[in-house]
Design a protein around this motif. Structure first.
Motif, mmCIF file in Angstrom:
data_model
loop_
_atom_site.group_PDB
_atom_site.id
_atom_site.type_symbol
_atom_site.label_atom_id
_atom_site.label_comp_id
_atom_site.label_asym_id
_atom_site.label_seq_id
_atom_site.Cartn_x
_atom_site.Cartn_y
_atom_site.Cartn_z
ATOM 1 N N PRO A 255 -1.308 -8.926 -9.242
ATOM 2 C CA PRO A 255 -0.458 -8.066 -10.064
ATOM 3 C C PRO A 255 0.943 -7.898 -9.485
ATOM 4 O O PRO A 255 1.920 -7.841 -10.234
ATOM 5 C CB PRO A 255 -1.225 -6.732 -10.076
ATOM 6 C CG PRO A 255 -2.648 -7.121 -9.860
ATOM 7 C CD PRO A 255 -2.604 -8.304 -8.935
ATOM 8 N N GLY A 256 1.040 -7.815 -8.157
ATOM 9 C CA GLY A 256 2.330 -7.652 -7.502
ATOM 10 C C GLY A 256 2.917 -8.932 -6.955
ATOM 11 O O GLY A 256 3.879 -8.885 -6.178
ATOM 12 N N LYS A 257 2.323 -10.080 -7.335
ATOM 13 C CA LYS A 257 2.834 -11.394 -6.925
ATOM 14 C C LYS A 257 3.044 -11.466 -5.410
ATOM 15 O O LYS A 257 2.167 -11.126 -4.632
ATOM 16 C CB LYS A 257 4.132 -11.727 -7.672
ATOM 17 C CG LYS A 257 4.053 -11.559 -9.174
ATOM 18 C CD LYS A 257 3.043 -12.481 -9.811
ATOM 19 C CE LYS A 257 3.020 -12.324 -11.320
ATOM 20 N NZ LYS A 257 1.953 -13.106 -11.954
ATOM 21 N N LEU A 258 4.225 -11.930 -4.997
ATOM 22 C CA LEU A 258 4.522 -12.162 -3.583
ATOM 23 C C LEU A 258 4.332 -10.897 -2.754
ATOM 24 O O LEU A 258 3.753 -10.927 -1.663
ATOM 25 C CB LEU A 258 5.956 -12.669 -3.450
ATOM 26 C CG LEU A 258 6.443 -13.017 -2.044
ATOM 27 C CD1 LEU A 258 5.759 -14.278 -1.544
ATOM 28 C CD2 LEU A 258 7.961 -13.211 -2.042
ATOM 29 N N PHE A 259 4.800 -9.756 -3.264
ATOM 30 C CA PHE A 259 4.739 -8.520 -2.497
ATOM 31 C C PHE A 259 3.314 -8.029 -2.310
ATOM 32 O O PHE A 259 2.987 -7.417 -1.295
ATOM 33 C CB PHE A 259 5.581 -7.440 -3.175
ATOM 34 C CG PHE A 259 6.993 -7.852 -3.403
ATOM 35 C CD1 PHE A 259 7.759 -8.366 -2.358
ATOM 36 C CD2 PHE A 259 7.568 -7.763 -4.649
ATOM 37 C CE1 PHE A 259 9.064 -8.764 -2.564
ATOM 38 C CE2 PHE A 259 8.871 -8.153 -4.858
ATOM 39 C CZ PHE A 259 9.626 -8.661 -3.820
ATOM 40 N N HIS A 260 2.482 -8.270 -3.302
ATOM 41 C CA HIS A 260 1.098 -7.816 -3.237
ATOM 42 C C HIS A 260 0.391 -8.405 -2.017
ATOM 43 O O HIS A 260 -0.523 -7.787 -1.451
ATOM 44 C CB HIS A 260 0.374 -8.228 -4.511
ATOM 45 C CG HIS A 260 -0.751 -7.331 -4.874
ATOM 46 N ND1 HIS A 260 -0.970 -6.878 -6.150
ATOM 47 C CD2 HIS A 260 -1.751 -6.775 -4.137
ATOM 48 C CE1 HIS A 260 -2.029 -6.099 -6.188
ATOM 49 N NE2 HIS A 260 -2.532 -6.027 -4.966
ATOM 50 N N ASN A 261 0.813 -9.565 -1.588
ATOM 51 C CA ASN A 261 0.160 -10.241 -0.472
ATOM 52 C C ASN A 261 0.573 -9.671 0.884
ATOM 53 O O ASN A 261 -0.091 -9.942 1.885
ATOM 54 C CB ASN A 261 0.466 -11.741 -0.510
ATOM 55 C CG ASN A 261 -0.382 -12.531 0.453
ATOM 56 O OD1 ASN A 261 -1.559 -12.246 0.639
ATOM 57 N ND2 ASN A 261 0.226 -13.531 1.092
ATOM 58 N N VAL A 262 1.674 -8.896 0.939
ATOM 59 C CA VAL A 262 2.133 -8.361 2.225
ATOM 60 C C VAL A 262 2.207 -6.847 2.259
ATOM 61 O O VAL A 262 2.358 -6.260 3.328
ATOM 62 C CB VAL A 262 3.513 -8.952 2.618
ATOM 63 C CG1 VAL A 262 3.423 -10.455 2.783
ATOM 64 C CG2 VAL A 262 4.584 -8.579 1.596
ATOM 65 N N LEU A 263 2.105 -6.189 1.107
ATOM 66 C CA LEU A 263 2.278 -4.743 1.088
ATOM 67 C C LEU A 263 1.202 -4.008 1.886
ATOM 68 O O LEU A 263 1.451 -2.900 2.380
ATOM 69 C CB LEU A 263 2.314 -4.232 -0.354
ATOM 70 C CG LEU A 263 3.695 -4.249 -1.010
ATOM 71 C CD1 LEU A 263 3.599 -3.927 -2.495
ATOM 72 C CD2 LEU A 263 4.638 -3.279 -0.321
ATOM 73 N N ASP A 264 0.020 -4.577 2.013
ATOM 74 C CA ASP A 264 -0.987 -3.955 2.885
ATOM 75 C C ASP A 264 -0.422 -3.759 4.286
ATOM 76 O O ASP A 264 -0.597 -2.705 4.899
ATOM 77 C CB ASP A 264 -2.243 -4.832 2.969
ATOM 78 C CG ASP A 264 -3.003 -4.905 1.667
ATOM 79 O OD1 ASP A 264 -4.057 -4.266 1.570
ATOM 80 O OD2 ASP A 264 -2.534 -5.587 0.740
ATOM 81 N N ASP B 112 -0.605 -0.180 -6.367
ATOM 82 C CA ASP B 112 -0.642 -0.038 -7.828
ATOM 83 C C ASP B 112 0.615 0.663 -8.332
ATOM 84 O O ASP B 112 1.211 0.259 -9.346
ATOM 85 C CB ASP B 112 -1.874 0.760 -8.258
ATOM 86 C CG ASP B 112 -3.175 -0.009 -8.090
ATOM 87 O OD1 ASP B 112 -3.120 -1.215 -7.780
ATOM 88 O OD2 ASP B 112 -4.243 0.607 -8.276
ATOM 89 N N GLN B 113 1.035 1.729 -7.648
ATOM 90 C CA GLN B 113 2.212 2.473 -8.077
ATOM 91 C C GLN B 113 3.482 1.629 -7.960
ATOM 92 O O GLN B 113 4.357 1.679 -8.828
ATOM 93 C CB GLN B 113 2.361 3.760 -7.257
ATOM 94 C CG GLN B 113 1.335 4.830 -7.590
ATOM 95 C CD GLN B 113 1.513 6.079 -6.755
ATOM 96 O OE1 GLN B 113 0.812 6.281 -5.766
ATOM 97 N NE2 GLN B 113 2.457 6.927 -7.139
ATOM 98 N N ILE B 114 3.574 0.838 -6.895
ATOM 99 C CA ILE B 114 4.746 -0.028 -6.722
ATOM 100 C C ILE B 114 4.768 -1.109 -7.795
ATOM 101 O O ILE B 114 5.829 -1.435 -8.351
ATOM 102 C CB ILE B 114 4.759 -0.640 -5.306
ATOM 103 C CG1 ILE B 114 5.070 0.443 -4.269
ATOM 104 C CG2 ILE B 114 5.772 -1.775 -5.204
ATOM 105 C CD1 ILE B 114 4.949 -0.023 -2.840
ATOM 106 N N VAL B 115 3.606 -1.672 -8.106
ATOM 107 C CA VAL B 115 3.531 -2.693 -9.158
ATOM 108 C C VAL B 115 4.014 -2.120 -10.480
ATOM 109 O O VAL B 115 4.805 -2.751 -11.206
ATOM 110 C CB VAL B 115 2.084 -3.232 -9.288
ATOM 111 C CG1 VAL B 115 1.928 -4.060 -10.541
ATOM 112 C CG2 VAL B 115 1.717 -4.061 -8.055
ATOM 113 N N VAL B 116 3.568 -0.915 -10.812
ATOM 114 C CA VAL B 116 4.002 -0.283 -12.064
ATOM 115 C C VAL B 116 5.503 -0.015 -12.030
ATOM 116 O O VAL B 116 6.223 -0.313 -13.003
ATOM 117 C CB VAL B 116 3.228 1.031 -12.299
ATOM 118 C CG1 VAL B 116 3.835 1.813 -13.456
ATOM 119 C CG2 VAL B 116 1.760 0.735 -12.571
#
Length: 356
Positions: free
Chosen positions: A175-184, A346-350
């Motif tokens: 859902p967050g593409k590139l960022f989703h993979n590093v935001l953790d 989830d909030q950042i993706v939205v």
């Protein structure tokens, strides 16, 4: 000795196996990948006794205590459920799940069957992060006022090039593409200081030139966010273009502030002016130099003790996870922190979706 299985035989699996063996409390007895050649190459290279392309067969045949899952996150719910139902504890690669709802399903399932679930938030167990925890435990920083976190992503590296060259790469399904993979990695450092109610503002943009592929071109490569939880605020930068590639955290407290550099493995207290006039402006640079030198000497000691390799933090994290599995300590990453990270993603993706 714990009997451990590996699901997913990509590059990160090497690091898991190496650190399991370095800890010496478990044995990797089997690897599994739905692509048989991937399972075979890992088993041969790492001298693992058994290889499978079917998870059900591995779980039925190997009597595993722990399963490490290193597959794309859209597979995590199903894989975790199968392993948990087979009586295994589960250690998950990040991203933990596609969203908070899936994370809740995994954590509830583990609680229902009485098994532990961990996640590879390894940088919380890097040397400067452990030093920071010591300062927080003693109250040396006072109350936390603000945290500023930066994380760089090198699109010219092997992983970045793979994502850019392949429109079918699993990162494009997040859902967050590139960022989703590093935001953790970014958020796991700050969630301990946030409550359940967090206000998030964020925007994302793409700086790189167009490639002509709409899927690749639709992926932003710069992210900024601001969060507030009660009296604590967090600012964040995720950048594919800033140089040098950053991996830092600044923690501002009411008594003192510190700056962490995870790449250099340093933690240094922020400079302050304590003398008057020109002398007061002259001394902080020398004070900071002395503090950085102290970090350098501590790192030299870690190097001499063979504690300065790339995955030292994963070794510490796995050791603590196995302690929890064996009833000798708490989960190193609390379930509420895992959920909070997923909710913030989830909030950042939205927020970034609305911005674009």
């Amino acid at each position: 000795m714990l009997r451990i299985g590996m699901i997913g035989c990509g590059k990160i699996a090497d690091g898991h196996i190496e650190q399991v063996r370095a800890i010496g409390r478990g044995e990797i007895v089997a690897v599994c990948d739905r692509e048989p050649l991937m399972a075979e190459q890992l088993a041969v290279r790492m001298n693992v006794p058994a290889q499978y392309s079917d998870l059900a067969r591995m779980l039925a045949s190997e009597r595993l205590d722990v399963v490490h899952v290193a597959t794309p996150p859209d597979s995590h719910v199903a894989l975790a459920a199968a392993a948990l139902d087979a009586g295994c504890h589960v250690f998950m690669e990040k991203p933990f799940a596609l969203d908070a709802a899936q994370a809740q399903v995994i954590l509830d399932h583990a609680q229902r069957v009485g098994r532990h679930v961990g996640v590879n938030y390894l940088y919380n167990f890097e040397a400067p992060a452990l030093e920071l925890q010591g300062l927080l435990d003693t109250g040396a920083l006072g109350d936390i006022v603000h945290l500023d976190t930066s994380y760089g992503y090198n699109l010219s590296g092997d992983y970045g090039l793979a994502v850019m060259a392949d429109a079918t790469h699993w990162v494009h399904r997040l859902p967050g593409k590139l960022f989703h993979n590093v935001l953790d990695h970014v958020l796991a450092k700050v969630v301990a200081h946030l409550g359940d109610e967090v206000t998030v503002k964020a925007f994302a943009l793409r700086r790189r030139p167009e490639t002509g592929n709409p899927i690749v071109d639709g992926m932003a490569d710069e992210l900024r966010f601001l969060m507030r939880s009660g009296d604590v605020t967090v600012s964040g930068l995720v950048s594919a273009h800033g140089r040098p590639v950053a991996h830092t955290l600044k923690v501002v407290g009411t008594q003192d502030s510190v700056e962490l550099d995870y790449a250099a493995r340093t933690l240094v207290r922020s400079a302050r002016q304590t003398q008057p006039s020109a002398i007061g402006r002259l001394m902080p640079a020398w004070t900071q130099a002395r503090r950085f030198a102290g970090s350098g000497w501590r790192n030299l000691g870690r190097f001499r003790r063979s504690e300065f390799h790339y995955f030292q933090c994963l070794r510490v994290l796995l050791g603590r996870f196995y302690d929890a599995v064996e009833g000798r300590g708490p989960d190193p990453v609390p379930r509420e922190h895992i959920l909070r990270v997923c909710r913030l993603i989830d909030q950042i993706v939205v927020a970034t979706g609305a911005e674009r």
